[in-house]
Design a protein around this motif. Sequence first.
Motif, short mmCIF file in Angstrom:
data_model
loop_
_atom_site.label_atom_id
_atom_site.label_comp_id
_atom_site.label_asym_id
_atom_site.label_seq_id
_atom_site.Cartn_x
_atom_site.Cartn_y
_atom_site.Cartn_z
N LEU A 191 9.06 2.94 19.62
CA LEU A 191 9.19 2.73 18.51
C LEU A 191 10.04 2.76 17.28
O LEU A 191 10.15 1.62 16.67
N LYS B 4 0.81 9.65 8.31
CA LYS B 4 1.48 11.05 8.77
C LYS B 4 3.17 10.67 8.17
O LYS B 4 3.93 10.24 8.55
N THR C 97 -5.40 -3.50 0.15
CA THR C 97 -4.04 -2.43 1.03
C THR C 97 -3.52 -4.11 1.38
O THR C 97 -2.01 -3.98 0.76
N VAL D 195 2.59 2.05 3.08
CA VAL D 195 1.50 2.67 2.83
C VAL D 195 0.58 4.20 2.77
O VAL D 195 -0.67 4.19 2.50
N ILE E 101 -0.17 7.68 2.61
CA ILE E 101 -0.53 8.78 1.44
C ILE E 101 -1.29 10.38 1.67
O ILE E 101 -1.45 10.36 3.00
N GLY F 85 -1.02 2.69 -3.65
CA GLY F 85 -2.43 2.92 -4.19
C GLY F 85 -2.45 2.14 -5.48
O GLY F 85 -3.39 1.69 -5.34
N ALA G 209 -2.54 0.07 13.36
CA ALA G 209 -3.29 -0.64 13.67
C ALA G 209 -5.39 -0.38 13.77
O ALA G 209 -5.54 -1.60 13.86
N SER G 210 -5.18 -0.02 11.88
CA SER G 210 -6.84 0.66 12.05
C SER G 210 -7.61 -0.41 11.81
O SER G 210 -6.75 -1.80 11.29
N CYS H 127 2.42 -2.30 16.30
CA CYS H 127 2.36 -0.88 16.40
C CYS H 127 1.27 0.02 17.01
O CYS H 127 1.19 0.38 15.20
N HIS H 128 1.39 0.82 17.28
CA HIS H 128 0.37 1.30 16.98
C HIS H 128 0.28 2.47 18.81
O HIS H 128 1.35 3.05 19.42
N ILE I 70 -8.87 -1.13 9.00
CA ILE I 70 -8.54 -1.15 7.10
C ILE I 70 -7.08 -1.49 6.43
O ILE I 70 -7.25 -2.03 5.29
P1 NAD Z 1 -6.17 5.17 10.67
O1 NAD Z 1 -6.02 6.52 11.49
O2 NAD Z 1 -7.35 4.62 10.39
O3 NAD Z 1 -5.26 4.58 11.74
C1 NAD Z 1 -3.62 4.91 12.00
C2 NAD Z 1 -2.38 4.31 12.86
O4 NAD Z 1 -1.74 4.25 13.04
C3 NAD Z 1 -3.31 3.81 14.36
O5 NAD Z 1 -4.01 2.62 14.54
C4 NAD Z 1 -2.86 4.62 15.80
O6 NAD Z 1 -2.61 3.33 16.24
C5 NAD Z 1 -1.61 4.44 14.41
N1 NAD Z 1 -0.35 6.20 15.06
C6 NAD Z 1 -1.13 6.73 15.14
N2 NAD Z 1 -0.06 7.69 15.37
C7 NAD Z 1 1.07 6.79 15.95
C8 NAD Z 1 2.43 7.24 16.64
N3 NAD Z 1 2.62 7.92 16.95
N4 NAD Z 1 2.83 6.39 16.49
C9 NAD Z 1 2.36 4.64 16.51
N5 NAD Z 1 1.47 4.63 15.91
C10 NAD Z 1 0.55 5.99 15.43
O7 NAD Z 1 -4.99 5.58 9.68
P2 NAD Z 1 -5.65 4.01 8.62
O8 NAD Z 1 -6.44 3.97 7.82
O9 NAD Z 1 -5.33 2.99 8.91
O10 NAD Z 1 -4.51 4.74 7.16
C11 NAD Z 1 -2.96 4.67 7.20
C12 NAD Z 1 -2.31 5.23 6.22
O11 NAD Z 1 -2.65 4.77 5.17
C13 NAD Z 1 -3.53 7.01 5.96
O12 NAD Z 1 -1.93 7.94 5.38
C14 NAD Z 1 -4.25 6.19 4.74
O13 NAD Z 1 -4.26 7.49 3.65
C15 NAD Z 1 -3.40 5.74 4.42
N6 NAD Z 1 -3.97 4.18 3.01
C16 NAD Z 1 -3.94 4.40 1.51
C17 NAD Z 1 -4.33 3.29 1.18
C18 NAD Z 1 -3.75 2.89 -0.03
O14 NAD Z 1 -4.50 2.55 -1.37
N7 NAD Z 1 -2.46 2.85 0.19
C19 NAD Z 1 -4.74 3.14 1.89
C20 NAD Z 1 -5.88 2.72 2.59
C21 NAD Z 1 -4.77 3.73 3.59
#
Ligand code: NAD
Length: 310
Positions: A219, A235, A165, A253, A255, A287, A190-191, A212-213, A193
């Motif tokens: 924010l 979200k 991604t 990013v 979904i 995607g 900050a995940s 940011c996280h 992946i």
């Molecule tokens: P995750 O839940 O592992 O990570 C979410 C991140 O958001 C965390 O680091 C958290 O600190 C941060 N966060 C949550 N609430 C917050 C807030 N209030 N303020 C600031 N930061 C906040 O999610 P992920 O695996 O990284 O995926 C994120 C999104 O991306 C999801 O919607 C997932 O479906 C989507 N995604 C899309 C693709 C694609 O192919 N387009 C690939 C991977 C993930």
Amino acid sequence: MSGPTVKAGASPALSPAGPVRTAGGAVLLDGKAVAAKVRAAVASRAAAFAARHGRRPGLAVVQVGEDPASSVYVRNKRSSSQEAGIESFAHDLPVSTGEGRILALINALNHDERVDGILVQLPLPAGVDTNRVMDAVDPAKDVDGFHPVNTGLLAQKRPRLRPCTPFGVIRLAQEYGLALPGLRATVVGASNIVGRPMALELLLARATVTVCHTGTRDLRAEVERAELLVAAVGKAGFIPGDWIRPGAAVFDVGINRSASGKLVGDVEFERAAERAGWITPVPGGLGPMTIAMLLSNAVDAAYLRTGTPV
Ligand code: NAD
């Protein structure tokens, strides 16, 4: 606040009529079109590999359980592989499969010469240690780029197999000629992946990066400063459109399903598109780019493993 500083060259060859714009005037970053271009290049490299080695590049896709969203992604990845001339090996295990059996399968795939890439669809069922499974994948076959060796190589400015991604964001930005060096780039999320490797990719591209996280204090202020924004929170509509800096490049990013069942991103699209200079749609943005970069990684892995010049 100073004006927009994002610079872009001409948007090449996607459409003779030039880039598509949203009603708000932002250039729509067409992930579907760019992904098709990437997939065509992958297909010709896969064919050249097959001509030279007498076999197609091979991608094993492992799914444990039947999570409906995962099943859609897995089907999509398998059919896209076949279309690009990559041999797809399906491994569907029941949800009750223990960690030992999953690790044994990974070990067998690591030693299978027909398999150049191994993808383990996440999430794994509760009770399975995801890190242990991901760490078991041979880094040379880690087409998701999640193995600590590949993340480490990216962190050290010598990327090999890059997380799909974030790599897709960079590829899309390049296609539209966005000049990344020096840009003030903000990643929300900050995940392991998405958010973290995204920050590493932007750093590699010589942007000035803020991540940011949930621990971030203000924010809104961080987003308002961003000349390039990547939202990866998960979200629906989490980032209000009026936080977007005028002229910014916005990569969404996320979904998510909205209350009405529609697929939506993390950024409030209509209002953001009135302010942004460039913006990705959801669906049709990152995607398709993610799948295209996965296929690209699978072919790269085949070339790298066999010592064939890429
Ligand atoms: P995750 O839940 O592992 O990570 C979410 C991140 O958001 C965390 O680091 C958290 O600190 C941060 N966060 C949550 N609430 C917050 C807030 N209030 N303020 C600031 N930061 C906040 O999610 P992920 O695996 O990284 O995926 C994120 C999104 O991306 C999801 O919607 C997932 O479906 C989507 N995604 C899309 C693709 C694609 O192919 N387009 C690939 C991977 C993930």
